[in-house]
Design a protein around this motif. Structure first.
Motif, mmCIF file in Angstrom:
data_model
loop_
_atom_site.group_PDB
_atom_site.id
_atom_site.type_symbol
_atom_site.label_atom_id
_atom_site.label_comp_id
_atom_site.label_asym_id
_atom_site.label_seq_id
_atom_site.Cartn_x
_atom_site.Cartn_y
_atom_site.Cartn_z
ATOM 1 N N ALA A 88 2.046 5.019 -0.220
ATOM 2 C CA ALA A 88 1.386 6.318 0.014
ATOM 3 C C ALA A 88 1.488 7.164 -1.253
ATOM 4 C CB ALA A 88 2.050 7.040 1.184
ATOM 5 N N HIS A 133 0.844 -1.195 0.000
ATOM 6 C CA HIS A 133 0.000 0.000 0.000
ATOM 7 C C HIS A 133 0.880 1.247 0.000
ATOM 8 C CE1 HIS A 133 -3.858 -2.027 0.792
ATOM 9 N NE2 HIS A 133 -3.077 -2.937 1.343
ATOM 10 N N ARG A 149 -2.504 6.735 4.548
ATOM 11 C CA ARG A 149 -2.300 5.377 4.066
ATOM 12 C C ARG A 149 -2.303 4.375 5.225
ATOM 13 N NH1 ARG A 149 2.964 3.947 2.782
ATOM 14 N NH2 ARG A 149 3.340 4.840 4.827
#
Length: 132
Positions: free
Chosen positions: A74, A72, A90
């Motif tokens: 940012a 994931h 995030r």
């Protein structure tokens, strides 16, 4: 029937360099998962805890373990301007996705890793912390 993976949320300092501790923590998560596959979730930082967790999980997969990775990153520059809150946003999104456990590797009081670990605890996710 698809088995829901055991989600392991990894958060940590950008300068975390203790690969052995991260490896042992991920190995314990694999044991805790039992027969379920393991999904190591992290923020995709190219250094520190995220990088080490990513490499270790992929190494385990290469050895035949049912381990996968979910990154994931940012969005630090939405629309071209630097966004200081992108990492915190995030981190909150990763916690909101849920996890079976959060592994937090906090060096020098890392604000981002500490923030994520606290959010995970508030969400009821069992959180294990290592500090350096």
């Amino acid at each position: 029937m698809t088995i829901r993976p055991y989600r392991v949320l990894v958060t940590g300092s950008r300068d975390w360099d203790d690969v052995t501790t991260i490896g042992a923590a991920i190995e314990q998560a694999v044991i805790d998962a039992g027969p379920r596959p393991v999904l190591v979730v992290h923020g995709a930082c190219p250094t520190g805890a995220d990088r080490h967790a990513d490499h270790y999980a992929r190494w385990m997969r290469g050895k035949g373990c049912h381990v996968d990775v979910e990154q994931h990153p940012a969005d630090w520059r939405p629309g071209g301007a630097f966004d200081r809150s992108a990492g915190f946003r995030r981190n909150a999104e990763m916690v909101q996705l849920g996890a079976d456990v959060c592994l937090a590797f906090i060096r020098n009081g890392s604000r981002g890793a500490s923030h994520t670990a606290s959010l995970a605890e508030q969400a009821g996710i069992p959180t294990r912390r290592w500090t350096a």
